[in-house]
Scaffold this motif. Structure first.
Motif, PDB file in Angstrom:
ATOM      1  N   CYS A 139       0.845  -1.193   0.000  1.00  0.00           N
ATOM      2  CA  CYS A 139       0.000   0.000   0.000  1.00  0.00           C
ATOM      3  C   CYS A 139       0.884   1.247   0.000  1.00  0.00           C
TER       4      CYS A 139
ATOM      5  N   THR B 286       0.026   4.311   0.511  1.00  0.00           N
ATOM      6  CA  THR B 286      -0.372   5.261   1.550  1.00  0.00           C
ATOM      7  C   THR B 286       0.149   4.843   2.930  1.00  0.00           C
ATOM      8  N   CYS B 287      -0.064   3.580   3.271  1.00  0.00           N
ATOM      9  CA  CYS B 287       0.422   3.066   4.559  1.00  0.00           C
ATOM     10  C   CYS B 287       1.923   2.765   4.498  1.00  0.00           C
TER      11      CYS B 287
ATOM     12  N   ARG C 286       0.185  -5.343   2.863  1.00  0.00           N
ATOM     13  CA  ARG C 286      -1.118  -5.750   3.391  1.00  0.00           C
ATOM     14  C   ARG C 286      -1.566  -7.040   2.715  1.00  0.00           C
TER      15      ARG C 286
ATOM     16  N   CYS D 161      -6.298  -1.440  -0.357  1.00  0.00           N
ATOM     17  CA  CYS D 161      -5.758  -1.640   0.984  1.00  0.00           C
ATOM     18  C   CYS D 161      -6.916  -1.873   1.964  1.00  0.00           C
TER      19      CYS D 161
ATOM     20  N   CYS E 298      -6.795   1.417   4.581  1.00  0.00           N
ATOM     21  CA  CYS E 298      -7.094   2.808   4.193  1.00  0.00           C
ATOM     22  C   CYS E 298      -7.846   2.913   2.862  1.00  0.00           C
TER      23      CYS E 298
END
Ligand SMILES: [Zn+2]
Length: 121
Positions: A73, A75-76, A80, A90, A93
């Motif tokens: 991911c 963003t994270c 995942r 994800c 998020c």
């Protein structure tokens, strides 16, 4: 049939390794198989038995471990695990995650040989 050619190459690989180890008897092959590898587990199990017939590893078991589908991911910035390949987002998020990091595995992880069992006696 795709699975049969995969099974045949697994059998070949196992026979070669067993021979290289001094002709040990192969008890089991441990395989990691991803849901996106394109190989159907049940078909592979069946094909393996057929492919092993008449070879030095006839009677060996094929143990298949199914690996999870994982994505990175952005963003994270973390890996995942996806519940399904249909929804590539994800789970934390909800960012779309096109980059797969796992799930396509098709690898022979280990060979269990008769010698191993004898060594523990
Ligand atoms: Zn995320």
């Amino acid at each position: 049939m795709h699975e049969l050619s995969v099974a045949t190459s697994l059998v070949d690989m196992a026979c070669e390794k067993a021979h290289a180890m001094g002709g040990v008897r192969v008890e089991a092959l441990h395989l990691r198989l991803g849901p996106l590898s394109g190989v159907v587990k049940d078909a592979l199990l069946f094909s393996f038995e057929v492919a092993a017939q008449g070879t030095p590893i006839e009677g060996a078991r094929l143990v298949i471990e199914t690996t999870p589908i994982t994505v990175l991911c952005p963003t994270c910035a973390e890996e995942r695990v996806l519940a399904s390949a249909q929804r590539r987002r994800c789970p934390v998020c909800d960012t779309p995650t096109p980059e797969l990091t796992g799930g396509r595995e098709l690898e022979l992880r280990a060979l269990e040989v008769w010698e191993d069992a004898a060594a523990h006696r």
